[in-house]
Every structure is written in C-alpha cells, then in structure tokens.
Scaffold this motif. Structure first.
Motif, PDB file in Angstrom:
ATOM      1  N   LEU A 281       0.780  -1.224   0.000  1.00 53.82           N
ATOM      2  CA  LEU A 281       0.000   0.000   0.000  1.00 53.82           C
ATOM      3  C   LEU A 281       0.814   1.278   0.000  1.00 53.82           C
ATOM      4  CD1 LEU A 281      -3.031   0.650   0.224  1.00 53.82           C
ATOM      5  CD2 LEU A 281      -2.644   1.045   2.634  1.00 53.82           C
ATOM      6  N   ARG A 288      -6.774   4.739   8.312  1.00 54.18           N
ATOM      7  CA  ARG A 288      -7.617   5.088   9.463  1.00 54.18           C
ATOM      8  C   ARG A 288      -7.767   3.920  10.436  1.00 54.18           C
ATOM      9  NH1 ARG A 288     -12.297   6.784   5.453  1.00 54.18           N
ATOM     10  NH2 ARG A 288     -11.184   5.176   4.278  1.00 54.18           N
ATOM     11  N   MET A 310       7.960  -6.634  25.677  1.00 51.60           N
ATOM     12  CA  MET A 310       6.860  -6.465  24.730  1.00 51.60           C
ATOM     13  C   MET A 310       6.952  -5.137  23.977  1.00 51.60           C
ATOM     14  SD  MET A 310       4.398  -8.788  24.867  1.00 51.60           S
ATOM     15  CE  MET A 310       3.273  -7.668  24.083  1.00 51.60           C
ATOM     16  N   PHE A 343       4.348  12.862  15.522  1.00 49.55           N
ATOM     17  CA  PHE A 343       2.919  12.996  15.304  1.00 49.55           C
ATOM     18  C   PHE A 343       2.376  14.242  15.940  1.00 49.55           C
ATOM     19  CE2 PHE A 343       2.992   8.927  13.573  1.00 49.55           C
ATOM     20  CZ  PHE A 343       3.744   8.119  14.401  1.00 49.55           C
TER      21      PHE A 343
ATOM     22  N   ILE B 201      -9.370  -1.259  12.117  1.00 45.77           N
ATOM     23  CA  ILE B 201      -8.965  -0.542  10.909  1.00 45.77           C
ATOM     24  C   ILE B 201     -10.186  -0.286  10.043  1.00 45.77           C
ATOM     25  CG2 ILE B 201      -7.453  -0.637   8.888  1.00 45.77           C
ATOM     26  CD1 ILE B 201      -6.247  -3.086  10.908  1.00 45.77           C
ATOM     27  N   ASP B 205      -9.672   0.788   4.134  1.00 47.48           N
ATOM     28  CA  ASP B 205      -8.214   0.854   4.196  1.00 47.48           C
ATOM     29  C   ASP B 205      -7.607  -0.531   4.385  1.00 47.48           C
ATOM     30  OD1 ASP B 205      -8.216   4.032   6.035  1.00 47.48           O
ATOM     31  OD2 ASP B 205      -8.694   3.510   3.965  1.00 47.48           O
ATOM     32  N   ALA B 206      -8.291  -1.368   5.170  1.00 47.93           N
ATOM     33  CA  ALA B 206      -7.785  -2.729   5.358  1.00 47.93           C
ATOM     34  C   ALA B 206      -7.834  -3.489   4.037  1.00 47.93           C
ATOM     35  CB  ALA B 206      -8.607  -3.446   6.414  1.00 47.93           C
ATOM     36  N   ALA B 208      -7.820  -2.159   1.052  1.00 46.09           N
ATOM     37  CA  ALA B 208      -6.830  -1.590   0.137  1.00 46.09           C
ATOM     38  C   ALA B 208      -5.460  -2.193   0.407  1.00 46.09           C
ATOM     39  CB  ALA B 208      -6.789  -0.072   0.293  1.00 46.09           C
ATOM     40  N   LEU B 209      -5.130  -2.352   1.675  1.00 44.17           N
ATOM     41  CA  LEU B 209      -3.845  -2.958   2.020  1.00 44.17           C
ATOM     42  C   LEU B 209      -3.784  -4.403   1.536  1.00 44.17           C
ATOM     43  CD1 LEU B 209      -1.108  -2.987   3.450  1.00 44.17           C
ATOM     44  CD2 LEU B 209      -2.303  -3.600   5.557  1.00 44.17           C
ATOM     45  N   THR B 212      -3.185  -4.962  -2.154  1.00 45.84           N
ATOM     46  CA  THR B 212      -1.825  -4.816  -2.684  1.00 45.84           C
ATOM     47  C   THR B 212      -0.922  -5.964  -2.244  1.00 45.84           C
ATOM     48  OG1 THR B 212      -1.096  -3.478  -0.798  1.00 45.84           O
ATOM     49  CG2 THR B 212      -1.990  -2.296  -2.685  1.00 45.84           C
ATOM     50  N   VAL B 227       2.675 -11.176   5.437  1.00 49.05           N
ATOM     51  CA  VAL B 227       3.016  -9.806   5.042  1.00 49.05           C
ATOM     52  C   VAL B 227       1.938  -8.844   5.518  1.00 49.05           C
ATOM     53  CG1 VAL B 227       3.253  -8.252   3.071  1.00 49.05           C
ATOM     54  CG2 VAL B 227       4.451 -10.436   3.073  1.00 49.05           C
ATOM     55  N   CYS B 231       2.556  -5.845   8.166  1.00 51.98           N
ATOM     56  CA  CYS B 231       2.250  -4.438   7.880  1.00 51.98           C
ATOM     57  C   CYS B 231       1.450  -3.818   9.023  1.00 51.98           C
ATOM     58  CB  CYS B 231       1.440  -4.321   6.584  1.00 51.98           C
ATOM     59  SG  CYS B 231       2.414  -4.634   5.115  1.00 51.98           S
ATOM     60  N   LEU B 232       0.452  -4.560   9.495  1.00 49.83           N
ATOM     61  CA  LEU B 232      -0.366  -4.033  10.581  1.00 49.83           C
ATOM     62  C   LEU B 232       0.472  -3.872  11.851  1.00 49.83           C
ATOM     63  CD1 LEU B 232      -3.723  -6.000  10.146  1.00 49.83           C
ATOM     64  CD2 LEU B 232      -3.127  -3.741   9.298  1.00 49.83           C
ATOM     65  N   HIS B 235       2.804  -0.781  11.445  1.00 49.03           N
ATOM     66  CA  HIS B 235       2.090   0.482  11.592  1.00 49.03           C
ATOM     67  C   HIS B 235       1.837   0.768  13.066  1.00 49.03           C
ATOM     68  CE1 HIS B 235      -0.402   3.779  10.091  1.00 49.03           C
ATOM     69  NE2 HIS B 235      -1.352   3.423  10.935  1.00 49.03           N
ATOM     70  N   PHE B 236       1.468  -0.265  13.792  1.00 46.04           N
ATOM     71  CA  PHE B 236       1.208  -0.124  15.221  1.00 46.04           C
ATOM     72  C   PHE B 236       2.490   0.221  15.963  1.00 46.04           C
ATOM     73  CE2 PHE B 236      -1.836  -0.910  18.587  1.00 46.04           C
ATOM     74  CZ  PHE B 236      -1.047  -1.151  19.691  1.00 46.04           C
ATOM     75  N   HIS B 237       3.565  -0.458  15.610  1.00 37.23           N
ATOM     76  CA  HIS B 237       4.836  -0.228  16.302  1.00 37.23           C
ATOM     77  C   HIS B 237       5.345   1.187  16.071  1.00 37.23           C
ATOM     78  CE1 HIS B 237       9.221  -0.401  16.975  1.00 37.23           C
ATOM     79  NE2 HIS B 237       8.878  -1.209  17.962  1.00 37.23           N
ATOM     80  N   ARG B 238       5.123   1.681  14.872  1.00 40.82           N
ATOM     81  CA  ARG B 238       5.576   3.032  14.527  1.00 40.82           C
ATOM     82  C   ARG B 238       4.978   4.046  15.505  1.00 40.82           C
ATOM     83  NH1 ARG B 238       4.869   7.358  10.537  1.00 40.82           N
ATOM     84  NH2 ARG B 238       2.798   6.758   9.814  1.00 40.82           N
ATOM     85  N   HIS B 239       3.732   3.829  15.909  1.00 35.58           N
ATOM     86  CA  HIS B 239       3.065   4.770  16.797  1.00 35.58           C
ATOM     87  C   HIS B 239       3.347   4.511  18.262  1.00 35.58           C
ATOM     88  CE1 HIS B 239       0.836   5.180  13.069  1.00 35.58           C
ATOM     89  NE2 HIS B 239       0.355   6.312  13.494  1.00 35.58           N
ATOM     90  N   HIS B 243       5.427  -4.246  20.474  1.00 33.15           N
ATOM     91  CA  HIS B 243       5.511  -5.374  19.534  1.00 33.15           C
ATOM     92  C   HIS B 243       4.239  -6.199  19.624  1.00 33.15           C
ATOM     93  CE1 HIS B 243       9.685  -4.306  19.127  1.00 33.15           C
ATOM     94  NE2 HIS B 243       9.868  -4.463  20.414  1.00 33.15           N
TER      95      HIS B 243
END
Lengths: 346, 289
Positions: A281, A288, A310, A343, B201, B205-206, B208-209, B212, B227, B231-232, B235-239, B243
């Motif tokens: 993607l 969202r 964790m 953010f 989600i 958007d889910a 769409a992911l 791909t 995969v 990805c999910l 995205h969670f870890h980024r915020h 883990h």
C-alpha cells in the motif's frame, strides 16, 4: 410520605451491601440513634429496607433526604461510575472569594429558569469537594430519580468532574449553570475519562509522582537499581540493557504509583508507511485506525511492557504523555515537515 | 459451488456458534432421522428424570427435530448438513401451542473430501459441528451422538495463526454495503496488570492494504497473510513502540464474520457463508487428523 420517595429509599438501601447499611445510615444522619439501635440488621436485605422505609415514614422523609442518601452511596461507591473531566475558564484575573451559599443559589436558579422539574441536592466533603446531584425531569414529567447526574466541584480549582446520566441533552444546561454559579465564562470537556475519580483528580491536580529529567547516568548512592531476577533459569542476561530499560521507566513514569485509568483510545489518521521492498500500500490518504488499550490499571500495565520485552524503551510518547497531558482520548494526525516520525495530537 | 439460498440459511447468521470437530459417524442413516429424533428425545427425557444438570424449568417438555440441509455442502462429495433443533413447550401453557427454540446444533462438511475420500462405506463424514444454546443441552446431544454413532466430539481451538488467516481473508472480501471495521483484539495476560488491545482498521483501508498484498486473485498464501499482518504490526509499532506480534491474538472481527480463539464464530454475511464454512471444515479436519 410520598410513595415514589418510599420506593426510591427502599431501592437505594437495597443497593448497599448488607454489612455497610448501618454505617451508611449513620452517615446519613436522618434516622435517630434510637431508631438505628432498634433496627434489626441481621435480617435479609429486603426486610431491612422495608424497616428503613417505615422509619423514614415516621420521620416524614421527603425527596431531599432520599437524594442525600443517594449522594452518600455514590460518594462511597464513586468508582462504579465513569467520570468525565471538564475545565472552566475565567475571562479575567478577578480574584473572588468563593461563597458556597452564593454558588448554590446561582446554580439552582440557573437550572430552574430552564427546567422546573428538577431535584437538586448538594453535599460538601472535607477535601473541599462539593457534590451536586441533579435529577432531571421534563416540562411535563417529574424528575427521574433513578438516572441523576453527579457533579464534583473543587472550588479552589477550575475543574469539574461529571458523571452524567444517559440524558446527554441536559449537559448544556448543566454546564451553563456551573459556569454561572462559579463565576467562570466558559467550560470545555477534556478528553479524559475514568472510573477512578481519585485518579482523575491526581492527574489534573498533578498529585502523582511526575517524570523528571535527570542527567544522572549512575544510580544514586545506596539505591539498588538492578531489578531482581525472579526467574532462576535466567543466568546470563544483557544486564546493561535491563538497567537501561528500568532507568528509562523510572524517568518517564516516576517511581510512585500511577494514577488509575482503565482505558486509552487513539483515533489514528496517519499515513501508512512500509518497507518499499514489500511493494504494498502506498496511498496518499491516511490509514484510518481506532486503537483502544484497556486494563484494570492501564498506566502500570504500560509501564511493565518494556521490562517484559513487549515494547521498546523508551515507550512511545503517545502513551507516556497520558498523565501530564491529562487526557486518554486522542486523535493523531501526521505532523508535516521536518520530522516524519513524529505525530501531531490536536 | 452452488450458491446457498439466503432464506434457508438465515438462521445461521448473527448467532454465536461454538465449534467442535467430530470424527466420522458409524452407520448413520439419513433415512432414519425421525427415529433418531425420537431416540434422542427419549434420552434427554431420561437424563432429566435422573435430575442431571439441565437448567430449564422443571415442567418443560423438550422436543427434538432432525433435518437435512442439502444446500449446505461444498460439492457432491460432501454429505448434506444435518440440523438438530431442541424446542420446548411449557406444559403449563398448553393452549398456547407455540414451541420455543431453546437449542440448535448442526453438523456440516464444506469441501471436506480430505477426510471423506478415504473412508470405508459405513461412515458419514461431517467433521464440523456448531452449537448455539445452553452448554448442558450440547452435552446431552453430543453424548447421545457419541454413544449411538461411535464418534468423538472435541472443542475446536482456533490458533492465532488461524485467526490471522481469517482476518486477512475476510478483510479482502468485497461487500456491497457499508462494512464494519476490521478489528483485531490482542491480549497480554502475563503482566502484573493484564492489558487488552483493540486494533480496528477502517474496512476500506484494510481492504486496500490486502489488495496490494495478495498477488493472485482467488488464491491466498501463508506468505501473503504474514506480510499483511507484518504491515499491521509495523504500523502499530511506529506509533506505540509496542511489539504486537508478541501479544496473543484472541479475536478477529470483520463485516463478514468474527472468530474468537476459544472456538466461537459468528457469521454475518450470507454471501461468504460457504467460504467461512470451508475454512472451519478445514480446521476441524486438521484437528481430527
């Protein structure tokens, strides 16, 4: 005594755990010592409540007394309700002395000017907390005593804690009455909600042990930094990493107990980014999501994630900012510009 | 694959079904359904006489109905689904002769030829069993089937891997009307204060992911599911710097269906009913083998 009042008192007493009834009736102070002595507290609750109603009949109880008993119950069992926090704003620097009589008068007048069918009850507590109970009716119906709103106002602060009933439509009137009565000019709902009223107070009154920036890289003299290794199977471990995590946790969360929150919610409207190798993607619009964390004691739980392996240490500021930003509901959007990894939280 | 008549299968939707795997039944005769119903009814009545735990009013009369659902099968190689329904009619109000459905359970095989193709003749293969209603009734019905047809029921466990497969597959389903969020629920139990994380989600958007990620339409590979999940997690870890992959995935929920690791499932959309049942049949068969 009004039938509805009798029934309301009966049901209120039924809610109270059997071994607490005597104490609560004493706090209420409406029944005389003699009457309380005469009451048989060893029978089944149904019978106890019937006896209480009879005694109230003798004393000609009205809705005011019944409402007071309800406040006492809810003050003791305050954690059964969910509380929201509101902050009031003053327009100028006026330093006024708070007058409780004036406050009550203005509050009642403001509400009654819009709605006649209400029951308004006040009770003051030692910690400068004013508890207000409002039972709402309509222009054509008497107040519903079973779905009241509760307000807790600490007069030395601009904060109000509200546990509203289901009837959201009365909120504007309630808010208006509060600012008029307390001489503020505006009120806004904070994004902060919890069952634990005391924890909400801890957060907004900053009564919890806050994080502090420290330049110390070595532990203080005599302080045992290394957490005990509880599992005897672990012989060799990355000690310095464990110490680093422990120290960071202390810095961020402080060493005292955390305020007790049960949930945090994040509405994410950020972009989805991934490893280009994955060839997935690549939209220009936000990905969202709605993320909810829940725990009997959320902050303690989050604090234990990094030591448990964790999570990374330091934990994300989105989580660690909860107490000092005084919010547990967030909307997160991408911050444009220099730092793509950061953010913006409006 | 024949499309299923929505009317006949409406009763399946929006109910929480508890899942079991069932080993093949010996000497089950489709022609004897009425006889079986009579025998099962007598068995239940006998158990109630013994006073065994059936949590219903003491005066209730339980009636049993067994029926075949020919539409609920993947191919001609599958046996038709078998529906068991328990209704009660209160003896007290005999003039109001409406039966109330108190429990239902059904056996099914959706493309279950992996199991059925090597079976000797006297065996019927319906490896998936779904029940809805009081656990005590499930126990009574289950033990009667076990005794009568020499089969074995086992609760179907759904592993986090299975749940990941389900959420990836269902998130990619095309739906004609507004869909509910794709939700994954994780649990971190072993902390001093347990933590639950709900990660929901937006369905567009889910999808769409997933679109791909999935390289061949109509086919899903484990790698693609991995995969999608990575990805999910990323995205969670980024915020949150957490883990999620180390937490336990306990429930997934989409507009098509939802499933919980304790072996319960809710199917919400008739269009994808065969697909969901096929996946569950596969799980049941691998638990048996």
């Amino acid at each position: 005594m009004d039938e509805t009042v009798a029934e309301y008192i009966r049901r209120t007493v039924l809610k109270i755990p059997k071994d607490e009834i005597k104490m609560m009736l004493q706090k209420w102070g409406f029944l005389s010592e003699a009457q309380l002595q005469a009451l048989n507290f060893h029978q089944i609750k149904d019978n106890i409540s019937q006896e209480v109603v009879q005694l109230c009949e003798e004393n000609s109880a009205d809705i005011k007394q019944a409402a007071l008993l309800d406040i006492i119950y809810n003050h003791i069992y305050q954690d059964k309700r969910v509380w929201s926090v509101y902050q009031m704003k003053k327009s100028g620097e006026e330093l006024e002395c708070f007058d409780i009589t004036d406050f009550k008068k203005k509050f009642k007048r403001q509400i009654r000017s819009a709605l006649k069918n209400v029951t308004i009850t006040f009770k003051e507590y030692e910690d400068n907390a004013i508890w207000i109970r409002v039972a709402w009716g309509t222009p054509y119906k008497k107040p519903n005593q079973y779905k009241p709103s509760y307000v807790v106002y600490h007069s030395q602060t601009p904060y109000v804690f509200i546990s509203a009933s289901v009837i959201r439509s009365n909120m504007p009137l309630l808010c208006q009455a509060l600012i008029v009565a307390s001489n503020y000019h505006d009120i806004r709902e904070m994004e902060l909600r919890s069952h634990s009223l005391n924890s909400l107070k801890d957060i907004v009154f900053k009564r919890y042990s806050q994080n502090f920036q420290t330049n110390l890289t070595k532990p203080l003299q005599g302080e045992n930094v290394e957490p005990e290794i509880a599992d005897i199977r672990i012989v060799q471990e990355n000690r310095s990493e464990k110490e680093r995590i422990y120290r960071l946790n202390q810095e961020i969360f402080g060493s005292g107990p955390q305020p007790k929150l049960e949930f945090a919610q994040y509405r994410l409207e950020t972009m989805f980014k991934s490893d280009p190798k994955l060839d997935v993607l690549d939209k220009k619009e936000p990905f969202r999501c709605l993320v909810k964390f829940s725990s009997p004691h959320l902050l303690e739980s989050l604090k234990s994630l990094a030591p448990a392996g964790m999570a990374d240490a330091p934990l994300s500021p989105l989580l660690t900012c909860i107490p000092h930003k005084a919010r547990n509901y967030f909307k997160i959007r991408e911050k444009k510009g220099l730092f793509p990894e950061s953010f913006a939280s409006p | 694959q024949e499309s299923v008549d929505p009317q006949k299968t409406a009763f399946l939707l929006r109910k929480s079904w508890t899942l079991y795997s069932v080993t093949p039944m010996y000497r089950f005769r489709r022609s004897c359904l009425r006889e079986y119903a009579r025998l099962l009814s007598a068995s239940i009545a006998a158990e109630k006489q013994k006073g065994l735990a059936v949590e219903v009013g003491t005066e209730l009369d339980v009636r049993v109905a067994l029926s075949s659902l020919a539409e609920l099968r993947g191919s001609e190689l599958d046996d038709a689904a078998l529906l068991v329904q328990l209704s009660s009619r209160s003896k007290a109000s005999s003039r109001n002769s409406e039966d109330k459905l108190v429990w239902s359970g059904w056996f099914c095989s959706m493309f279950g030829d992996d199991l059925s193709e090597n079976l000797p003749e006297d065996f019927t293969s319906l490896p998936l069993f779904l029940s809805h209603g009081a656990e005590s009734y499930t126990a009574l019905v289950g033990s009667w089937f076990q005794k009568t047809f020499d089969c074995c029921f086992r609760r179907l466990a759904i592993s986090p891997q299975n749940l990941s497969w389900m959420v990836a597959m269902w998130a990619g389903c095309k739906l004609d009307r507004a869909a509910s969020a794709v939700e994954l629920v994780f649990s971190v139990p072993r902390l001093a204060q347990p933590l639950d994380i709900s990660y929901a989600i937006h369905p567009e958007d889910a999808k769409a992911l997933w679109d791909t990620v999935q390289k061949t339409p109509g086919e899903i590979t484990q790698e693609e599911v991995d995969v999608f999940m990575d990805c999910l997690y990323a995205h969670f870890h980024r915020h949150f710097k957490i883990h999620l992959s180390a937490a336990k995935l306990v429930k997934v929920s989409t507009a098509v269906a939802s499933a919980h690791c304790d072996g319960t499932v809710k199917i919400l959309h008739s269009q994808y009913l065969p697909g969901v049942l096929m996946l569950l049949t596969e799980l049941a068969i691998s638990q048996i083998q």
